[in-house]
Design an enzyme around this catalytic site. Structure first.
Site, short mmCIF file in Angstrom:
data_model
loop_
_atom_site.label_atom_id
_atom_site.label_comp_id
_atom_site.label_asym_id
_atom_site.label_seq_id
_atom_site.Cartn_x
_atom_site.Cartn_y
_atom_site.Cartn_z
N ASP A 155 0.84 -1.20 0.00
CA ASP A 155 0.00 0.00 0.00
C ASP A 155 0.88 1.25 0.00
O ASP A 155 2.02 1.22 0.46
CB ASP A 155 -0.91 0.00 1.24
N HIS B 258 0.28 3.75 1.85
CA HIS B 258 0.14 4.41 3.14
C HIS B 258 0.97 3.78 4.25
O HIS B 258 1.47 2.66 4.12
CB HIS B 258 -1.33 4.44 3.54
N SER C 82 -5.49 11.03 2.59
CA SER C 82 -5.96 9.71 2.99
C SER C 82 -5.11 9.11 4.11
O SER C 82 -5.55 8.19 4.80
CB SER C 82 -5.95 8.76 1.78
#
Length: 321
Positions: free
Chosen positions: A146, A148, A248
């Site tokens: 990911d 993130h 996000s």
């Protein structure tokens, strides 16, 4: 390419062909679809951290000028500002890039921006320094598949933000409470970068594995619960002293950054972050929102990922006072 198209026609389902070529590209050539950079040991990176943007340094200065405008607006409302600068995943885990290197043309962006914030008198966290110190421990600070950060990375960043707030604005947050964090069920997470590596039924043949994330549960102390219950009963619930604006990294509850800020700052946090807009457009949106105009916080934490700094945006904030 012609051979690939012809091969796909012979398969009963097009998706099987996509998975086959995804497996071949990854297994033999260590490539994925445009949008991902394939590292080692199952690590995937967004290509956004490798793009050489035209006029990058000028664009960074544009962001600095915009932040100066935001700082002046916030000061007019007696709001303090802390910037949480999120380093590029590829910068932190450069040792997992395999045949790639973090690009030299982006290498100085992080420190250039941090210096600019200091020159403006804006407290800015050095999350990269801390992550670089801790990245070799038994937990990942970013998710492998990911873009993130992991829960460990988000919690580490929140602690650093809290330290920065306490050092820069001592006694700013008066009504502190105790919040405890517990972790619930562990579940598999398909990272946003997996869509660029379609492996299908061949996935278990390679080194890419699911990331796993636990649900985060934040609980106030018993005394605080009673106080909040009384406030709700008499319609006197306090306005959060802290607002979080960002991307996000902050908006998605899976990473629990707002929860970890609550834990470490000892106060409720209004999460005004948004996904898919970038940190600067999100700030513009917040400054035009009634939540800012009618119930301004004491502190605003602005989460800004490094990879957005050289990207061109329309940063006009007319009409905000």
């Amino acid at each position: 390419l012609a051979f690939e198209r012809q091969f796909d026609k012979t398969l009963p389902v097009h998706e099987k062909g996509t998975d086959f070529w995804g497996a071949l590209n990854y297994g033999v050539f260590r490539n994925g679809k445009p949008g991902v950079v394939i590292g080692e040991n199952g690590w995937l990176f967004t290509n956004e951290e490798f793009i050489q943007y035209p006029g990058a340094k000028k664009q960074i200065q544009t962001k600095v000028d915009f932040i100066k405008q935001v700082k002046d607006i916030l000061e007019a409302h007696n709001i303090k500002l802390v910037v949480a600068l999120v380093p590029a995943k590829a910068r932190v885990y450069e040792d997992q890039l395999g045949t790639y290197k973090y690009p030299e043309y982006n290498r100085s962006n992080y420190q250039i921006f941090r210096k600019a914030m200091k020159d403006l008198g804006i407290p800015v966290t050095d999350i990269y320094w801390l992550m670089n110190e801790k990245k070799d421990e038994d937990f990942s600070l970013f998710l492998k598949t990911d873009t993130h950060w992991s829960l460990a990375g988000a919690r580490m960043a929140a602690r650093l933000v809290a330290n920065t707030v306490n050092e820069s604005y001592p006694n700013l947050l008066q009504n502190k409470s105790t919040y405890t964090v517990d972790f619930g069920e562990l579940s598999a997470h398909d990272g946003d970068l997996l869509r660029y590596v379609p492996l299908g039924k061949w996935a278990d043949k390679f080194d890419i594995e699911h990331d796993y994330i636990k649900k985060v549960i934040v609980e106030a102390s018993d005394a605080q619960k009673k106080e909040e219950s009384a406030d709700d009963l008499f319609g006197d619930a306090a306005v959060p002293e802290v607002t979080l604006v960002g991307t996000s990294y902050s908006a998605n509850p899976k990473w629990a950054f707002a929860d970890f800020l609550k834990e470490n700052l000892g106060t409720e946090v209004l999460n005004a972050a948004d996904e898919g807009m970038g940190p600067f457009e999100t700030m513009k949106k917040y400054l035009h929102n009634d939540a800012f105009k009618k119930t301004p916080p004491k502190l605003l934490v602005w989460e800004i990922p490094e990879r957005f700094l050289p990207v061109k945006y329309d940063l006009d904030i007319e009409g905000v006072k």
